[in-house]
Design an enzyme around this catalytic site. Sequence first.
Site, PDB file in Angstrom:
ATOM      1  N   TYR A 151      -8.399  56.289  14.911  1.00  0.00           N
ATOM      2  CA  TYR A 151      -7.163  56.842  14.332  1.00  0.00           C
ATOM      3  C   TYR A 151      -6.012  55.847  14.490  1.00  0.00           C
ATOM      4  O   TYR A 151      -5.356  55.476  13.518  1.00  0.00           O
ATOM      5  CB  TYR A 151      -6.799  58.185  14.997  1.00  0.00           C
ATOM      6  CG  TYR A 151      -5.363  58.610  14.761  1.00  0.00           C
ATOM      7  CD1 TYR A 151      -4.940  58.997  13.496  1.00  0.00           C
ATOM      8  CD2 TYR A 151      -4.426  58.605  15.795  1.00  0.00           C
ATOM      9  CE1 TYR A 151      -3.614  59.368  13.260  1.00  0.00           C
ATOM     10  CE2 TYR A 151      -3.105  58.980  15.577  1.00  0.00           C
ATOM     11  CZ  TYR A 151      -2.706  59.362  14.304  1.00  0.00           C
ATOM     12  OH  TYR A 151      -1.389  59.724  14.078  1.00  0.00           O
TER      13      TYR A 151
ATOM     14  N   THR B 244       2.987  56.378  14.360  1.00  0.00           N
ATOM     15  CA  THR B 244       2.763  57.035  15.650  1.00  0.00           C
ATOM     16  C   THR B 244       2.937  56.049  16.811  1.00  0.00           C
ATOM     17  O   THR B 244       2.730  54.839  16.638  1.00  0.00           O
ATOM     18  CB  THR B 244       1.331  57.611  15.687  1.00  0.00           C
ATOM     19  OG1 THR B 244       1.020  58.020  17.016  1.00  0.00           O
ATOM     20  CG2 THR B 244       0.288  56.582  15.254  1.00  0.00           C
ATOM     21  N   ASP B 245       3.225  56.582  17.993  1.00  0.00           N
ATOM     22  CA  ASP B 245       3.313  55.718  19.182  1.00  0.00           C
ATOM     23  C   ASP B 245       1.940  55.189  19.605  1.00  0.00           C
ATOM     24  O   ASP B 245       1.854  54.231  20.374  1.00  0.00           O
ATOM     25  CB  ASP B 245       3.972  56.465  20.352  1.00  0.00           C
ATOM     26  CG  ASP B 245       3.251  57.740  20.778  1.00  0.00           C
ATOM     27  OD1 ASP B 245       2.233  58.106  20.150  1.00  0.00           O
ATOM     28  OD2 ASP B 245       3.705  58.372  21.756  1.00  0.00           O
ATOM     29  N   GLU B 246       0.866  55.821  19.080  1.00  0.00           N
ATOM     30  CA  GLU B 246      -0.479  55.418  19.530  1.00  0.00           C
ATOM     31  C   GLU B 246      -0.832  53.985  19.128  1.00  0.00           C
ATOM     32  O   GLU B 246      -1.753  53.402  19.696  1.00  0.00           O
ATOM     33  CB  GLU B 246      -1.536  56.390  18.993  1.00  0.00           C
ATOM     34  CG  GLU B 246      -1.277  57.800  19.432  1.00  0.00           C
ATOM     35  CD  GLU B 246      -2.505  58.706  19.383  1.00  0.00           C
ATOM     36  OE1 GLU B 246      -3.620  58.208  19.202  1.00  0.00           O
ATOM     37  OE2 GLU B 246      -2.324  59.922  19.533  1.00  0.00           O
TER      38      GLU B 246
ATOM     39  N   LYS C  57      -3.805  53.695  11.701  1.00  0.00           N
ATOM     40  CA  LYS C  57      -2.347  53.795  11.557  1.00  0.00           C
ATOM     41  C   LYS C  57      -1.713  52.411  11.744  1.00  0.00           C
ATOM     42  O   LYS C  57      -0.781  52.049  11.032  1.00  0.00           O
ATOM     43  CB  LYS C  57      -1.764  54.790  12.571  1.00  0.00           C
ATOM     44  CG  LYS C  57      -2.121  56.246  12.343  1.00  0.00           C
ATOM     45  CD  LYS C  57      -1.581  56.830  11.038  1.00  0.00           C
ATOM     46  CE  LYS C  57      -0.091  57.037  11.035  1.00  0.00           C
ATOM     47  NZ  LYS C  57       0.366  57.780   9.813  1.00  0.00           N
TER      48      LYS C  57
HETATM   49  P1  NAD Z   1      -1.592  67.077   9.739  1.00  0.00           P
HETATM   50  O1  NAD Z   1      -3.014  66.698   9.974  1.00  0.00           O
HETATM   51  O2  NAD Z   1      -1.090  68.394  10.223  1.00  0.00           O
HETATM   52  O3  NAD Z   1      -1.300  67.030   8.165  1.00  0.00           O
HETATM   53  C1  NAD Z   1      -1.769  65.998   7.337  1.00  0.00           C
HETATM   54  C2  NAD Z   1      -1.492  66.403   5.887  1.00  0.00           C
HETATM   55  O4  NAD Z   1      -1.928  65.324   5.039  1.00  0.00           O
HETATM   56  C3  NAD Z   1      -2.277  67.643   5.439  1.00  0.00           C
HETATM   57  O5  NAD Z   1      -1.432  68.500   4.690  1.00  0.00           O
HETATM   58  C4  NAD Z   1      -3.390  67.082   4.571  1.00  0.00           C
HETATM   59  O6  NAD Z   1      -3.839  67.977   3.565  1.00  0.00           O
HETATM   60  C5  NAD Z   1      -2.716  65.848   3.990  1.00  0.00           C
HETATM   61  N1  NAD Z   1      -3.675  64.819   3.565  1.00  0.00           N
HETATM   62  C6  NAD Z   1      -4.712  64.325   4.290  1.00  0.00           C
HETATM   63  N2  NAD Z   1      -5.385  63.414   3.567  1.00  0.00           N
HETATM   64  C7  NAD Z   1      -4.748  63.315   2.373  1.00  0.00           C
HETATM   65  C8  NAD Z   1      -4.953  62.522   1.216  1.00  0.00           C
HETATM   66  N3  NAD Z   1      -5.983  61.657   1.127  1.00  0.00           N
HETATM   67  N4  NAD Z   1      -4.096  62.653   0.177  1.00  0.00           N
HETATM   68  C9  NAD Z   1      -3.058  63.537   0.239  1.00  0.00           C
HETATM   69  N5  NAD Z   1      -2.832  64.324   1.293  1.00  0.00           N
HETATM   70  C10 NAD Z   1      -3.656  64.216   2.355  1.00  0.00           C
HETATM   71  O7  NAD Z   1      -0.739  65.880  10.305  1.00  0.00           O
HETATM   72  P2  NAD Z   1       0.627  65.878  11.155  1.00  0.00           P
HETATM   73  O8  NAD Z   1       0.306  66.132  12.568  1.00  0.00           O
HETATM   74  O9  NAD Z   1       1.633  66.696  10.450  1.00  0.00           O
HETATM   75  O10 NAD Z   1       0.999  64.331  11.028  1.00  0.00           O
HETATM   76  C11 NAD Z   1       1.686  63.859   9.861  1.00  0.00           C
HETATM   77  C12 NAD Z   1       1.932  62.368   9.998  1.00  0.00           C
HETATM   78  O11 NAD Z   1       2.689  62.124  11.179  1.00  0.00           O
HETATM   79  C13 NAD Z   1       0.661  61.540  10.128  1.00  0.00           C
HETATM   80  O12 NAD Z   1       0.849  60.349   9.399  1.00  0.00           O
HETATM   81  C14 NAD Z   1       0.553  61.241  11.620  1.00  0.00           C
HETATM   82  O13 NAD Z   1      -0.092  60.020  11.842  1.00  0.00           O
HETATM   83  C15 NAD Z   1       2.021  61.175  12.002  1.00  0.00           C
HETATM   84  N6  NAD Z   1       2.343  61.546  13.402  1.00  0.00           N
HETATM   85  C16 NAD Z   1       1.921  62.747  13.923  1.00  0.00           C
HETATM   86  C17 NAD Z   1       2.313  63.101  15.218  1.00  0.00           C
HETATM   87  C18 NAD Z   1       1.882  64.423  15.835  1.00  0.00           C
HETATM   88  O14 NAD Z   1       2.124  64.636  17.019  1.00  0.00           O
HETATM   89  N7  NAD Z   1       1.282  65.331  15.097  1.00  0.00           N
HETATM   90  C19 NAD Z   1       3.089  62.220  15.980  1.00  0.00           C
HETATM   91  C20 NAD Z   1       3.474  60.993  15.419  1.00  0.00           C
HETATM   92  C21 NAD Z   1       3.108  60.674  14.128  1.00  0.00           C
HETATM   93  O1  DAU Z   2       1.242  60.413  20.139  1.00  0.00           O
HETATM   94  C1  DAU Z   2       1.293  60.831  18.809  1.00  0.00           C
HETATM   95  C2  DAU Z   2      -0.041  61.405  18.410  1.00  0.00           C
HETATM   96  O2  DAU Z   2      -0.163  62.664  19.079  1.00  0.00           O
HETATM   97  C3  DAU Z   2      -0.203  61.598  16.900  1.00  0.00           C
HETATM   98  O3  DAU Z   2      -0.177  60.327  16.281  1.00  0.00           O
HETATM   99  C4  DAU Z   2      -1.530  62.294  16.588  1.00  0.00           C
HETATM  100  O4  DAU Z   2      -1.603  62.561  15.185  1.00  0.00           O
HETATM  101  C5  DAU Z   2      -1.559  63.608  17.347  1.00  0.00           C
HETATM  102  O5  DAU Z   2      -2.804  64.241  17.128  1.00  0.00           O
HETATM  103  C6  DAU Z   2      -1.350  63.380  18.842  1.00  0.00           C
HETATM  104  O6  DAU Z   2      -2.486  62.675  19.437  1.00  0.00           O
HETATM  105  P1  DAU Z   2      -3.095  63.083  20.862  1.00  0.00           P
HETATM  106  O7  DAU Z   2      -4.488  62.616  20.890  1.00  0.00           O
HETATM  107  O8  DAU Z   2      -2.193  62.676  21.967  1.00  0.00           O
HETATM  108  O9  DAU Z   2      -2.991  64.698  20.730  1.00  0.00           O
HETATM  109  P2  DAU Z   2      -4.026  65.880  21.099  1.00  0.00           P
HETATM  110  O10 DAU Z   2      -3.272  67.158  20.928  1.00  0.00           O
HETATM  111  O11 DAU Z   2      -5.318  65.732  20.386  1.00  0.00           O
HETATM  112  O12 DAU Z   2      -4.288  65.643  22.641  1.00  0.00           O
HETATM  113  C7  DAU Z   2      -3.231  65.633  23.576  1.00  0.00           C
HETATM  114  C8  DAU Z   2      -3.849  65.344  24.945  1.00  0.00           C
HETATM  115  O13 DAU Z   2      -4.628  66.479  25.349  1.00  0.00           O
HETATM  116  C9  DAU Z   2      -4.777  64.155  24.968  1.00  0.00           C
HETATM  117  O14 DAU Z   2      -4.623  63.451  26.186  1.00  0.00           O
HETATM  118  C10 DAU Z   2      -6.166  64.780  24.889  1.00  0.00           C
HETATM  119  C11 DAU Z   2      -5.990  66.104  25.596  1.00  0.00           C
HETATM  120  N1  DAU Z   2      -6.829  67.232  25.102  1.00  0.00           N
HETATM  121  C12 DAU Z   2      -6.806  67.512  23.779  1.00  0.00           C
HETATM  122  C13 DAU Z   2      -7.576  68.535  23.269  1.00  0.00           C
HETATM  123  C14 DAU Z   2      -7.574  68.842  21.783  1.00  0.00           C
HETATM  124  C15 DAU Z   2      -7.581  67.979  25.998  1.00  0.00           C
HETATM  125  O15 DAU Z   2      -7.568  67.741  27.207  1.00  0.00           O
HETATM  126  N2  DAU Z   2      -8.337  69.004  25.488  1.00  0.00           N
HETATM  127  C16 DAU Z   2      -8.389  69.300  24.168  1.00  0.00           C
HETATM  128  O16 DAU Z   2      -9.136  70.246  23.768  1.00  0.00           O
END
Ligand code: NAD
Ligand code: DAU
Length: 359
Positions: A164, A138-140, A168
């Site tokens: 988190y 992730t970019d975080e 990562k």
């Molecule tokens: P998500 O939370 O929707 O899905 C996570 C999946 O992992 C689920 O299916 C869950 O059951 C599985 N899982 C969790 N713990 C596990 C374990 N111990 N063993 C096996 N499976 C397990 O997540 P997402 O948003 O699809 O993100 C997927 C990946 O991409 C993550 O590694 C996250 O850090 C990365 N990522 C997410 C975003 C985003 O915006 N969502 C952006 C950049 C990177």
């Molecule tokens: O940047 C990549 C990341 O993006 C991934 O690595 C993470 O898995 C993914 O969850 C996401 O993280 P963020 O924390 O940026 O996403 P989230 O949707 O939780 O929040 C987006 C922004 O909105 C953040 O600044 C917090 C704000 N927010 C979020 C929620 C859930 C609110 O203001 N209200 C809310 O209820």
Amino acid sequence: MKAILITGGAGFIGSHVVRMFVKKYPRTKIINYDKLTYAGNLSNLKDIENRRNYVFVKGDVCDYKKVMATLKEYGVDGIIHFAAESHVDRSIKDPFAFAKTNVIGTLTLLQAAKEFWGCTLANAAQSEKKHRFYHISTDEVYGSLKFDKRLFKESDRYEPHSPYSASKASSDHFVRAYHDTFGLPVVLTNCSNNYGPYQFPEKLIPLMINNIENNRPLPVYGKGINVRDWLYVEDHARAIDLVFHKGTVGETYNIGGLNEWRNIDIVNLLIKIVDKHLGRKPGTSKKLITYVADRAGHDLRYAIDSSKLRKELGWKPETSFPEGIEKTVAWYLENKEWVENITKGAYKRYYKDMYSNRK
Ligand code: NAD
Ligand code: DAU
């Protein structure tokens, strides 16, 4: 490749990639290895679950024996590792769960892959031709940017702030260590915020769509001025396909949409689109906006420089934001059963716990 193990394939991004790979590579076995936590949902993959090259294995990435047995059973030669605890707010409540899955889980998978493929520095060149371990990050991990024009680059130092992003970052370091020490053929990508169908409604966009539809308060953290760089999930999936097949071993690629939005502007845009879809008077739902206590350690701004991926592998996003966000809203409003199934029970308790005292 003969068989690719995708961990976390029942989650949001993983399910899009599983679907794409199952359809695009019919002669490759796609093994979806997932623990099915609250975020994992097999109904995300209903349309492909009966395909001959797809198999689901319920398992924990921290379970070395099960991981190794699965690698052996299917003769896995490629791994794409999504499985993670992914929600920042949950990591603030329970950091240990994040260290366990994201750090120990990744380490377990690395060790099993290294052993199964027999990787050593001496045979790294041969292994690179046959195997690949792709870690999704992730970019975080890069921390937070100011309100200026700077973008995260691959060479930026790591500066995670939340449990988190710290977990990562730690997993990324282990992946690179296995490349440098044992010759494991790894690639990594660090992506910005994804949006699209099948995202669990704990994240900003699906949570707001669901609350607008149901006339519930829209909890905006702090002043709503934090900025995120949004990318449509299918564009992320196409980047992953490219990097998995054509990326250079040992390298990291940033992925982002060049699409920065303040949270409050996203919320106002969603109000506009959802109200239109539901035939409400424009702006009806504005009254639902509720400013609540900020997220602890809330990163101000994320924005990604993906020029390396664009130049080296020719990737660019294909879905414009107006198009992607329309499609996303339409999907959530049309898939009520999917939303209802995951927003009852445990989700209700989560929501109460996370938001009821957040004044
Ligand atoms: P998500 O939370 O929707 O899905 C996570 C999946 O992992 C689920 O299916 C869950 O059951 C599985 N899982 C969790 N713990 C596990 C374990 N111990 N063993 C096996 N499976 C397990 O997540 P997402 O948003 O699809 O993100 C997927 C990946 O991409 C993550 O590694 C996250 O850090 C990365 N990522 C997410 C975003 C985003 O915006 N969502 C952006 C950049 C990177
Ligand atoms: O940047 C990549 C990341 O993006 C991934 O690595 C993470 O898995 C993914 O969850 C996401 O993280 P963020 O924390 O940026 O996403 P989230 O949707 O939780 O929040 C987006 C922004 O909105 C953040 O600044 C917090 C704000 N927010 C979020 C929620 C859930 C609110 O203001 N209200 C809310 O209820």
